[in-house]
Design a protein around this motif. Structure first.
Motif, PDB file in Angstrom:
ATOM      1  N   ALA A   1       1.322  -1.389  -0.261  1.00 43.11           N
ATOM      2  CA  ALA A   1       0.152   0.306  -0.301  1.00 43.11           C
ATOM      3  C   ALA A   1       0.817   1.124   0.076  1.00 43.11           C
ATOM      4  O   ALA A   1       1.933   1.358   0.569  1.00 43.11           O
ATOM      5  CB  ALA A   1      -1.035  -0.210   1.466  1.00 43.11           C
ATOM      6  N   CYS A   2       0.440   2.374  -0.785  1.00 44.99           N
ATOM      7  CA  CYS A   2       1.771   3.831  -0.562  1.00 44.99           C
ATOM      8  C   CYS A   2       0.640   4.527  -1.174  1.00 44.99           C
ATOM      9  O   CYS A   2      -0.666   4.884  -1.710  1.00 44.99           O
ATOM     10  CB  CYS A   2       2.300   3.282  -1.429  1.00 44.99           C
ATOM     11  SG  CYS A   2       1.477   3.505  -3.262  1.00 44.99           S
ATOM     12  N   ALA A   3       0.691   5.818  -0.885  1.00 45.50           N
ATOM     13  CA  ALA A   3      -0.312   6.895  -0.969  1.00 45.50           C
ATOM     14  C   ALA A   3       1.319   7.306  -3.012  1.00 45.50           C
ATOM     15  O   ALA A   3       2.137   7.404  -3.019  1.00 45.50           O
ATOM     16  CB  ALA A   3       0.140   8.195  -0.549  1.00 45.50           C
TER      17      ALA A   3
ATOM     18  N   GLY B   1      -1.855  15.673  -8.238  1.00 49.74           N
ATOM     19  CA  GLY B   1      -3.427  15.053  -7.393  1.00 49.74           C
ATOM     20  C   GLY B   1      -2.341  13.937  -6.200  1.00 49.74           C
ATOM     21  O   GLY B   1      -1.296  13.590  -6.406  1.00 49.74           O
ATOM     22  N   ARG B   2      -3.510  13.230  -5.955  1.00 47.81           N
ATOM     23  CA  ARG B   2      -2.618  12.073  -4.695  1.00 47.81           C
ATOM     24  C   ARG B   2      -3.620  11.116  -4.876  1.00 47.81           C
ATOM     25  O   ARG B   2      -5.365  11.405  -5.227  1.00 47.81           O
ATOM     26  CB  ARG B   2      -2.988  12.605  -3.289  1.00 47.81           C
ATOM     27  CG  ARG B   2      -2.018  11.828  -2.506  1.00 47.81           C
ATOM     28  CD  ARG B   2      -1.820  12.787  -1.226  1.00 47.81           C
ATOM     29  NE  ARG B   2      -1.952  11.625  -0.128  1.00 47.81           N
ATOM     30  CZ  ARG B   2      -0.389  11.526   0.454  1.00 47.81           C
ATOM     31  NH1 ARG B   2       0.226  12.061  -0.131  1.00 47.81           N
ATOM     32  NH2 ARG B   2      -0.284  10.314   1.705  1.00 47.81           N
ATOM     33  N   VAL B   3      -2.829   9.713  -4.949  1.00 46.89           N
ATOM     34  CA  VAL B   3      -3.871   8.780  -5.492  1.00 46.89           C
ATOM     35  C   VAL B   3      -3.556   7.524  -4.186  1.00 46.89           C
ATOM     36  O   VAL B   3      -2.489   7.223  -3.991  1.00 46.89           O
ATOM     37  CB  VAL B   3      -3.682   7.929  -6.047  1.00 46.89           C
ATOM     38  CG1 VAL B   3      -4.245   6.553  -6.733  1.00 46.89           C
ATOM     39  CG2 VAL B   3      -4.691   8.813  -7.567  1.00 46.89           C
TER      40      VAL B   3
ATOM     41  N   SER C   1      -6.896   4.857  -5.570  1.00 46.83           N
ATOM     42  CA  SER C   1      -8.362   5.548  -4.945  1.00 46.83           C
ATOM     43  C   SER C   1      -8.029   7.082  -4.515  1.00 46.83           C
ATOM     44  O   SER C   1      -6.958   7.088  -4.152  1.00 46.83           O
ATOM     45  CB  SER C   1      -8.999   4.614  -4.046  1.00 46.83           C
ATOM     46  OG  SER C   1      -9.850   5.408  -3.567  1.00 46.83           O
ATOM     47  N   PRO C   2      -8.620   8.390  -5.878  1.00 46.93           N
ATOM     48  CA  PRO C   2      -8.301   9.572  -5.196  1.00 46.93           C
ATOM     49  C   PRO C   2      -8.847   9.996  -4.219  1.00 46.93           C
ATOM     50  O   PRO C   2      -9.532   9.577  -3.657  1.00 46.93           O
ATOM     51  CB  PRO C   2      -8.978   9.888  -5.766  1.00 46.93           C
ATOM     52  CG  PRO C   2     -10.538   8.837  -6.817  1.00 46.93           C
ATOM     53  CD  PRO C   2      -9.499   7.492  -6.511  1.00 46.93           C
ATOM     54  N   VAL C   3      -7.551  10.693  -3.602  1.00 47.13           N
ATOM     55  CA  VAL C   3      -7.268  11.538  -2.525  1.00 47.13           C
ATOM     56  C   VAL C   3      -8.401  12.835  -2.815  1.00 47.13           C
ATOM     57  O   VAL C   3      -7.640  13.357  -3.846  1.00 47.13           O
ATOM     58  CB  VAL C   3      -6.560  11.480  -1.859  1.00 47.13           C
ATOM     59  CG1 VAL C   3      -6.655  11.916  -0.288  1.00 47.13           C
ATOM     60  CG2 VAL C   3      -5.843  10.299  -1.328  1.00 47.13           C
ATOM     61  N   LEU C   4      -9.530  13.116  -2.226  1.00 49.47           N
ATOM     62  CA  LEU C   4     -10.178  14.278  -2.224  1.00 49.47           C
ATOM     63  C   LEU C   4      -8.735  15.705  -1.976  1.00 49.47           C
ATOM     64  O   LEU C   4      -8.923  15.203  -0.681  1.00 49.47           O
ATOM     65  CB  LEU C   4     -10.916  15.028  -1.872  1.00 49.47           C
ATOM     66  CG  LEU C   4     -12.176  13.966  -2.588  1.00 49.47           C
ATOM     67  CD1 LEU C   4     -12.983  13.814  -1.931  1.00 49.47           C
ATOM     68  CD2 LEU C   4     -12.809  13.967  -3.896  1.00 49.47           C
ATOM     69  N   GLN C   5      -8.612  16.612  -2.499  1.00 46.32           N
ATOM     70  CA  GLN C   5      -7.379  17.465  -1.626  1.00 46.32           C
ATOM     71  C   GLN C   5      -8.478  18.712  -1.583  1.00 46.32           C
ATOM     72  O   GLN C   5      -9.135  18.860  -2.466  1.00 46.32           O
ATOM     73  CB  GLN C   5      -6.916  18.449  -3.547  1.00 46.32           C
ATOM     74  CG  GLN C   5      -5.618  16.698  -3.462  1.00 46.32           C
ATOM     75  CD  GLN C   5      -4.747  15.975  -2.505  1.00 46.32           C
ATOM     76  OE1 GLN C   5      -4.397  17.012  -2.562  1.00 46.32           O
ATOM     77  NE2 GLN C   5      -4.352  15.405  -2.838  1.00 46.32           N
TER      78      GLN C   5
END
Length: 146
Positions: A89-91, A108-110, A131-135
């Protein structure tokens, strides 16, 4: 870190390098073959699940063909190995060329989870889920700090 965890992390890095360089041949080497009871699966951020190795590789080919520039910086990497299965698992901190005529970039970040399986040919990627991370907007961050 165990040797096996290091192997998984090296293979995971190869996965992202293949995306960045648009190397479909390397991507093909990384993904596990479908077998009875084990089918490749991929969930790209914002997409429905893609199943079956051929369809997964087709999805990557489409992404690579339509991405002029992409770079990943991985953080928060956690690897767990249990027998012949490993989960990483990672960002994904992503920088990509924006879909505009000028030379602008988008970030962006996922959060991603990749499941690897040990095969006779070595460790292979079996399942990827991003899975996208909402900013939050900067204004919202400032308000949260008050």
């Amino acid at each position: 870190m165990s040797t096996t965890a290091a192997e998984i992390e090296k293979l995971n890095e190869a996965f992202y390098t293949a995306i960045e360089s648009g190397d479909l041949d390397r991507m093909t080497e990384i993904w596990a073959e479908d077998e009875d009871g084990r089918v490749a699966m991929c969930v790209h951020p914002g997409w429905s699940a893609v199943t079956g190795r051929a369809e997964v590789l087709r999805s990557w080919a489409l992404i690579m063909a339509n991405t002029t520039y992409i770079q990943f910086v991985l953080t928060d990497v956690r690897t767990t190995v249990v027998g012949d299965v490993a989960v990483l698992a990672c960002a994904e901190n992503i920088l990509t060329a924006a879909d505009t005529d000028d030379a602008t970039f988008a970030a962006g970040r996922v959060v991603a989870t990749s499941t690897f399986v040990r095969t006779p040919a070595g460790w292979k990627l079996w399942i990827y889920h991003g899975s996208p991370v909402l900013q939050a907007d900067d204004d919202e961050d400032d308000q949260a700090d008050e």
